[in-house]
Design a protein around this motif. Structure first.
Motif, PDB file in Angstrom:
ATOM      1  N   ARG A  77       3.611  -9.367  -8.276  1.00 14.78           N
ATOM      2  CA  ARG A  77       3.349  -8.782  -6.967  1.00 14.78           C
ATOM      3  C   ARG A  77       2.168  -9.507  -6.344  1.00 14.78           C
ATOM      4  NH1 ARG A  77       2.612  -2.758  -7.793  1.00 14.78           N
ATOM      5  NH2 ARG A  77       2.228  -2.799  -5.545  1.00 14.78           N
ATOM      6  N   ASP A  78       2.162  -9.524  -5.043  1.00 20.64           N
ATOM      7  CA  ASP A  78       1.056 -10.089  -4.284  1.00 20.64           C
ATOM      8  C   ASP A  78       0.664  -9.031  -3.272  1.00 20.64           C
ATOM      9  OD1 ASP A  78      -0.659 -11.427  -2.576  1.00 20.64           O
ATOM     10  OD2 ASP A  78       0.413 -13.321  -2.739  1.00 20.64           O
ATOM     11  N   ASN A  79      -0.365  -8.296  -3.581  1.00 27.08           N
ATOM     12  CA  ASN A  79      -0.762  -7.202  -2.684  1.00 27.08           C
ATOM     13  C   ASN A  79      -1.333  -7.732  -1.374  1.00 27.08           C
ATOM     14  OD1 ASN A  79       0.153  -5.248  -4.448  1.00 27.08           O
ATOM     15  ND2 ASN A  79      -1.854  -4.908  -5.382  1.00 27.08           N
ATOM     16  N   ASN A  80      -1.795  -8.966  -1.361  1.00 33.26           N
ATOM     17  CA  ASN A  80      -2.264  -9.556  -0.101  1.00 33.26           C
ATOM     18  C   ASN A  80      -1.090  -9.820   0.838  1.00 33.26           C
ATOM     19  OD1 ASN A  80      -5.020  -9.567  -0.770  1.00 33.26           O
ATOM     20  ND2 ASN A  80      -4.781 -11.482  -1.916  1.00 33.26           N
ATOM     21  N   LYS A  81       0.031 -10.214   0.245  1.00 36.25           N
ATOM     22  CA  LYS A  81       1.237 -10.462   1.040  1.00 36.25           C
ATOM     23  C   LYS A  81       2.124  -9.219   1.108  1.00 36.25           C
ATOM     24  CE  LYS A  81       1.424 -15.420   0.211  1.00 36.25           C
ATOM     25  NZ  LYS A  81       2.230 -16.569  -0.278  1.00 36.25           N
ATOM     26  N   ASP A  82       1.702  -8.168   0.388  1.00 35.64           N
ATOM     27  CA  ASP A  82       2.442  -6.909   0.412  1.00 35.64           C
ATOM     28  C   ASP A  82       3.898  -7.111  -0.014  1.00 35.64           C
ATOM     29  OD1 ASP A  82       2.911  -4.159   2.762  1.00 35.64           O
ATOM     30  OD2 ASP A  82       2.343  -4.183   0.650  1.00 35.64           O
ATOM     31  N   ALA A  83       4.069  -7.705  -1.163  1.00 34.20           N
ATOM     32  CA  ALA A  83       5.415  -7.970  -1.647  1.00 34.20           C
ATOM     33  C   ALA A  83       5.436  -7.998  -3.165  1.00 34.20           C
ATOM     34  CB  ALA A  83       5.926  -9.307  -1.103  1.00 34.20           C
ATOM     35  N   SER A  84       6.620  -7.789  -3.689  1.00 36.97           N
ATOM     36  CA  SER A  84       6.845  -7.939  -5.121  1.00 36.97           C
ATOM     37  C   SER A  84       7.977  -8.926  -5.318  1.00 36.97           C
ATOM     38  CB  SER A  84       7.197  -6.597  -5.759  1.00 36.97           C
ATOM     39  OG  SER A  84       7.531  -6.757  -7.129  1.00 36.97           O
TER      40      SER A  84
END
Length: 115
Positions: A71-78
């Motif tokens: 997941r990349d919480n900065n990009k808001d995606a998994s």
């Protein structure tokens, strides 16, 4: 939160795909995220999950060593990186978000692995 899975497609045995899960209506950062799949004629099954911080993951035995959830919480995606795909991986893949015992599902994305 509403979820949209994408990245599915047709791939040959041994190939790779990366699935993405994007939210709308809320951010994913406070949710645990899971990937599930449902093959034709079968029940939906767990594939992988990752907690909100990304520091803990879990996998079904059938995909261990081949799939990686991130997941990349900065990009808001998994993401679900899938490699060494097999025909038995053919299914509709769904992402799931969970917080405080409440689960949210999105539309799936079809992965077809040809032999």
């Amino acid at each position: 939160v509403q979820l949209q899975a994408s990245g599915g497609g047709l791939v040959q045995t041994g190939g790779s795909l990366r699935l993405s899960c994007a939210p709308s209506g809320d951010t994913l950062s406070s949710y645990a995220v899971g990937w599930f799949r449902q093959a034709p004629g079968k029940e939906r099954e767990f594939v992988a999950s990752i907690i909100w911080s990304g520091t803990r993951t879990r996998y079904a035995d059938s995909v261990k060593g081949r799939f990686v959830i991130s997941r990349d919480n900065n990009k808001d995606a998994s993401y679900l990186q899938m490699k060494s795909l097999k025909p038995e991986d053919t299914a509709v893949y769904y992402c799931n978000a969970e917080v405080m015992g409440v689960h949210y599902w999105g539309q799936g994305t079809l992965v077809t692995v040809s032999s």
